[in-house]
Design a protein around this motif. Sequence first.
Motif, short mmCIF file in Angstrom:
data_model
loop_
_atom_site.label_atom_id
_atom_site.label_comp_id
_atom_site.label_asym_id
_atom_site.label_seq_id
_atom_site.Cartn_x
_atom_site.Cartn_y
_atom_site.Cartn_z
N ILE A 1 -18.47 -8.81 -0.08
CA ILE A 1 -17.74 -10.26 -0.42
C ILE A 1 -15.69 -10.23 -0.74
N VAL A 2 -15.41 -11.18 -0.24
CA VAL A 2 -13.98 -11.54 0.42
C VAL A 2 -12.78 -11.62 -1.34
N TRP A 3 -12.15 -11.02 -1.23
CA TRP A 3 -11.90 -10.86 -3.31
C TRP A 3 -10.28 -11.17 -2.68
N ARG A 4 -9.58 -11.96 -2.93
CA ARG A 4 -7.94 -12.60 -2.83
C ARG A 4 -6.72 -11.76 -4.47
N PHE A 5 -5.94 -11.26 -4.09
CA PHE A 5 -5.22 -10.57 -5.12
C PHE A 5 -3.81 -11.31 -4.74
N ALA A 6 -2.96 -11.99 -6.28
CA ALA A 6 -1.79 -12.32 -5.82
C ALA A 6 -0.75 -11.21 -5.36
N SER A 7 -1.09 -10.25 -6.29
CA SER A 7 -0.29 -8.63 -5.64
C SER A 7 -0.63 -7.50 -4.92
N ALA A 8 -0.28 -6.48 -4.81
CA ALA A 8 -0.76 -5.44 -3.87
C ALA A 8 -1.02 -5.17 -5.56
N ALA A 9 -0.60 -4.59 -5.83
CA ALA A 9 -0.68 -3.83 -7.60
C ALA A 9 -2.11 -4.75 -8.32
#
Length: 183
Positions: free
Chosen positions: A96-104
Amino acid sequence: MKAATWQSWVLLAIGCVSLPFLARAALANTPATAPAVIVFENGLPAGLPPLPSLGETMQRDPRTGLALNGFDPVAYHLEGRPIAGQPEHELIQGGIVWRFASAANLAAFRDAPGIYAPAFAGFDPTGVADGVAVDSDPSRFAVVGSRLFLFRSDENRRRFLQDRSLLGAAEARWSTVLRTVAR
């Protein structure tokens, strides 16, 4: 039957019968120097996530392959609202491809995905409580305790938050519902 219709059916039948013979003859006449077929890793072009595995359950957008339609799962907990993830902060986990708003946020999820991933693989818990897997809308959510729940409608969200017995029913039926999810 009209003659024209009958003739069309006969021509179609002749074409279906002769097609394999024509294809075999064409392949037999192919020169030995035909260009090689390019095979990509895992059968896919480089950079794409692998195809879903048989054990995969997380709901994802069938067009993009993104979990939560690209929203950051950690932001629901930290910001109390869905925030769009960025392509530069992407993680492929369990196909699954998850995206995040920041590296943290990406690091937090990578270290503890069980805390941040939505309950019931992102399916609406009211549907699971009723014994069916119902797709959800990532913009309709609730964080209860430390668990993220996604809902199909505002009515389902309201119903779930008012009737605490739905969580117990959903947990009791989840293993049965999970077996019905196409994987």
